[in-house]
Design a protein around this motif. Structure first.
Motif, PDB file in Angstrom:
ATOM      1  N   UNK A  76      25.429  23.330 -37.929  1.00  0.00           N
ATOM      2  CA  UNK A  76      25.132  24.444 -38.847  1.00  0.00           C
ATOM      3  C   UNK A  76      26.313  24.759 -39.775  1.00  0.00           C
ATOM      4  N   UNK A  77      27.537  24.650 -39.231  1.00  0.00           N
ATOM      5  CA  UNK A  77      28.705  25.003 -40.064  1.00  0.00           C
ATOM      6  C   UNK A  77      28.825  24.101 -41.304  1.00  0.00           C
ATOM      7  N   UNK A  78      28.661  22.760 -41.157  1.00  0.00           N
ATOM      8  CA  UNK A  78      28.718  21.928 -42.378  1.00  0.00           C
ATOM      9  C   UNK A  78      27.639  22.309 -43.393  1.00  0.00           C
ATOM     10  N   UNK A  79      26.479  22.645 -42.902  1.00  0.00           N
ATOM     11  CA  UNK A  79      25.402  23.045 -43.818  1.00  0.00           C
ATOM     12  C   UNK A  79      25.743  24.357 -44.531  1.00  0.00           C
ATOM     13  N   UNK A  80      26.320  25.305 -43.783  1.00  0.00           N
ATOM     14  CA  UNK A  80      26.726  26.559 -44.416  1.00  0.00           C
ATOM     15  C   UNK A  80      27.804  26.318 -45.474  1.00  0.00           C
ATOM     16  N   UNK A  81      28.677  25.349 -45.197  1.00  0.00           N
ATOM     17  CA  UNK A  81      29.724  25.056 -46.202  1.00  0.00           C
ATOM     18  C   UNK A  81      29.097  24.434 -47.453  1.00  0.00           C
ATOM     19  N   UNK A  82      28.045  23.631 -47.270  1.00  0.00           N
ATOM     20  CA  UNK A  82      27.348  23.094 -48.448  1.00  0.00           C
ATOM     21  C   UNK A  82      26.666  24.223 -49.229  1.00  0.00           C
ATOM     22  N   UNK A  83      26.102  25.192 -48.508  1.00  0.00           N
ATOM     23  CA  UNK A  83      25.495  26.345 -49.190  1.00  0.00           C
ATOM     24  C   UNK A  83      26.557  27.103 -49.987  1.00  0.00           C
ATOM     25  N   UNK A  84      27.737  27.202 -49.382  1.00  0.00           N
ATOM     26  CA  UNK A  84      28.857  27.885 -50.056  1.00  0.00           C
ATOM     27  C   UNK A  84      29.192  27.191 -51.390  1.00  0.00           C
ATOM     28  N   UNK A  85      29.254  25.875 -51.366  1.00  0.00           N
ATOM     29  CA  UNK A  85      29.618  25.168 -52.603  1.00  0.00           C
ATOM     30  C   UNK A  85      28.449  25.156 -53.597  1.00  0.00           C
ATOM     31  N   UNK A  86      27.202  25.110 -53.087  1.00  0.00           N
ATOM     32  CA  UNK A  86      26.052  25.201 -54.001  1.00  0.00           C
ATOM     33  C   UNK A  86      26.017  26.565 -54.681  1.00  0.00           C
ATOM     34  N   UNK A  87      26.358  27.617 -53.946  1.00  0.00           N
ATOM     35  CA  UNK A  87      26.415  28.962 -54.550  1.00  0.00           C
ATOM     36  C   UNK A  87      27.429  28.974 -55.692  1.00  0.00           C
ATOM     37  N   UNK A  88      28.590  28.378 -55.453  1.00  0.00           N
ATOM     38  CA  UNK A  88      29.625  28.327 -56.498  1.00  0.00           C
ATOM     39  C   UNK A  88      29.134  27.592 -57.743  1.00  0.00           C
ATOM     40  N   UNK A  89      28.170  26.681 -57.562  1.00  0.00           N
ATOM     41  CA  UNK A  89      27.672  25.870 -58.676  1.00  0.00           C
ATOM     42  C   UNK A  89      26.363  26.414 -59.245  1.00  0.00           C
ATOM     43  N   UNK A  90      26.019  27.657 -58.866  1.00  0.00           N
ATOM     44  CA  UNK A  90      24.760  28.243 -59.319  1.00  0.00           C
ATOM     45  C   UNK A  90      25.053  29.518 -60.109  1.00  0.00           C
ATOM     46  N   UNK A  91      25.264  29.385 -61.423  1.00  0.00           N
ATOM     47  CA  UNK A  91      25.745  30.540 -62.217  1.00  0.00           C
ATOM     48  C   UNK A  91      24.850  31.763 -62.145  1.00  0.00           C
ATOM     49  N   UNK A  92      23.510  31.562 -62.130  1.00  0.00           N
ATOM     50  CA  UNK A  92      22.662  32.770 -62.154  1.00  0.00           C
ATOM     51  C   UNK A  92      22.781  33.554 -60.852  1.00  0.00           C
ATOM     52  N   UNK A  93      23.042  32.860 -59.745  1.00  0.00           N
ATOM     53  CA  UNK A  93      23.225  33.594 -58.482  1.00  0.00           C
ATOM     54  C   UNK A  93      24.555  34.340 -58.471  1.00  0.00           C
ATOM     55  N   UNK A  94      25.584  33.729 -59.047  1.00  0.00           N
ATOM     56  CA  UNK A  94      26.876  34.428 -59.119  1.00  0.00           C
ATOM     57  C   UNK A  94      26.745  35.687 -59.975  1.00  0.00           C
ATOM     58  N   UNK A  95      25.918  35.588 -61.036  1.00  0.00           N
ATOM     59  CA  UNK A  95      25.708  36.757 -61.891  1.00  0.00           C
ATOM     60  C   UNK A  95      24.904  37.820 -61.151  1.00  0.00           C
ATOM     61  N   UNK A  96      23.831  37.404 -60.447  1.00  0.00           N
ATOM     62  CA  UNK A  96      23.024  38.371 -59.679  1.00  0.00           C
ATOM     63  C   UNK A  96      23.854  39.032 -58.583  1.00  0.00           C
ATOM     64  N   UNK A  97      24.803  38.287 -58.036  1.00  0.00           N
ATOM     65  CA  UNK A  97      25.546  38.793 -56.886  1.00  0.00           C
ATOM     66  C   UNK A  97      26.894  39.397 -57.228  1.00  0.00           C
ATOM     67  N   UNK A  98      27.125  39.663 -58.495  1.00  0.00           N
ATOM     68  CA  UNK A  98      28.485  40.071 -58.899  1.00  0.00           C
ATOM     69  C   UNK A  98      28.929  41.371 -58.248  1.00  0.00           C
ATOM     70  N   UNK A  99      27.975  42.197 -57.762  1.00  0.00           N
ATOM     71  CA  UNK A  99      28.356  43.439 -57.083  1.00  0.00           C
ATOM     72  C   UNK A  99      28.249  43.306 -55.556  1.00  0.00           C
TER      73      UNK A  99
END
Lengths: 286, 124
Positions: free
Chosen positions: B1-24
């Protein structure tokens, strides 16, 4: 092929509970009238695919209207100090006022979600006004599994939260563009409107005791339910259909709570089938 | 599970609209999968840290508790009914949400789309 769609929109002012309501309605097609009711927190746009479907409109006149507070229908005068809470009584009165104002002769009533709930209420309370009922994602009653007050608060966007909540009810088979068009209506709904609709939908259980009196020999009742609907599950719809003598039911395996909007191609065979089930014996119309 | 969570972490970094939605969004979320615990520390929409538990010292805002089999179905492109949404998992009895659920609801699109990142083709 012209890019102009066959749907036309107009306004009509009706009186509901002693005060005027300016109602926006759309229509397309000619033939037997079908009055279409949108879900909570949304508007007439949910019906746009069926209204643009020549197979549907070649012998049916589809009419959809925005409930007051929704879409292009304004809230009534004084709304700014009023808490919007939809009631069965106001909803029934609004539907009947529109039927009368548009001069519809025993239309089929097609409603989704809270529109399906009120369609069944009208099947029980005012069967003489309609000639059939297509109740989509409709059931007797479900209490909320969420807090409706989440969706009207000053520190967060009710529309965006509402859209994110109802996305739980959209099937993974829905095309992405139509998923987001469906959610957009919730995002754009007026403050407190989704909450006020949910108050009706999740607190008024008065339909339960009325289902047994629905006479499907006079006006058929067909219930449609999507397998991906978490709000009105197939189990809820089955229970409801079983309580209405003569009602029929179809479970749509790849659809969710907004089938006509979220997945138009997936829904159209079920809707066309529902229309064929609305044939009423001539003696029942006398 | 930990490697998969780390992939989710890097996918989040590469997903601009999610970073914008989550800015707060600066919250710690407990994800419990079976008996394994992961503290997801979000800072301004980024997943700053993934802290494997258990921990009695790490405060969290809300917790999502589920099982690996349910998550595997949840992450399919077209999950079975109920497994297609985090609230669906709750309604079919395969997950619970505890703590400040309003913090989840206020940022519901952000958290839902973060949790669904492994469904995307780009994730593989």
């Amino acid at each position: 092929m012209s890019a102009i769609e066959p749907i036309t929109g107009r306004y009509v002012t009706v009186e509901v509970e002693g005060a005027p309501r300016r109602i926006y309605f759309e229509e397309a097609g000619a033939g037997r009238p079908v009055l279409c009711l949108h879900t909570a927190g949304a508007d007439t746009r949910q019906w746009r695919h069926l209204m643009n479907d020549a197979e549907v409109t070649k012998d049916h006149r589809l009419i959809a209207f925005d409930m007051p507070w929704h879409g292009k229908s304004l809230p009534p005068e004084g709304f700014e100090t009023e808490e919007y809470l939809l009631t069965t009584e106001a909803y029934v009165a609004t539907v009947l006022a529109v039927v009368e104002a548009l001069g519809l002769d025993r239309p089929i009533l097609a409603g989704c979600s809270m529109g399906g709930r009120i369609a069944l209420q009208l099947a029980a309370l005012r069967p003489e006004v309609f000639s059939g009922f297509i109740a989509i994602e409709a059931s007797d009653f479900q209490p909320a599994w969420y807090d409706i007050d989440w969706f009207h608060r000053p520190d967060a966007h009710g529309g965006e939260m509402g859209a994110a909540l109802v996305s739980a009810n959209i099937s993974p088979y829905a095309p992405k563009a139509e998923r987001w068009n469906t959610l957009w209506m919730f995002m754009a709904s007026g403050p407190g409107v989704f909450r006020g609709d949910l108050s009706f939908y999740t607190r008024d259980d008065s339909l339960i005791g009325r289902l047994g009196r629905i006479d499907t020999a006079r006006a058929p009742v067909h219930i449609l339910v999507g397998a991906y609907d978490l709000t009105c599950t197939p189990e809820d719809a089955r229970r409801t259909a079983a309580a209405i003598p003569g009602a029929t039911l179809a479970v749509m395996e790849e659809l969710g709570h907004f089938p006509m909007s979220e997945h138009p191609e997936g829904f159209r065979p079920f809707f066309l089938d529902a229309l064929t089930r609305m044939r009423v014996p001539a003696e029942a119309l006398k | 599970m930990l490697p998969l969570l780390r992939r989710m972490q890097s996918r989040l970094d590469a997903t601009p609209h999610l970073l914008r939605l989550g800015r707060l969004v600066s919250e710690t979320v407990l994800l419990k999968v079976g008996e394994a615990e992961y503290y997801l520390v979000f800072e301004k929409g980024r997943l700053a840290e993934i802290l494997p538990g258990p921990s009695r010292k790490t405060p969290w805002r809300f917790a999502i508790k589920t099982d690996a089999e349910a998550l595997a179905e949840f992450w399919k492109p077209r999950p079975r009914p109920g497994f297609h949404d985090v609230f669906g998992l709750v309604t079919i009895g395969r997950a619970t949400i505890e703590g400040d659920i309003l913090a989840l609801v206020k940022n519901l699109r952000f958290f839902k789309e973060f949790l669904a990142l492994p469904r995307e083709e780009a994730f593989a």
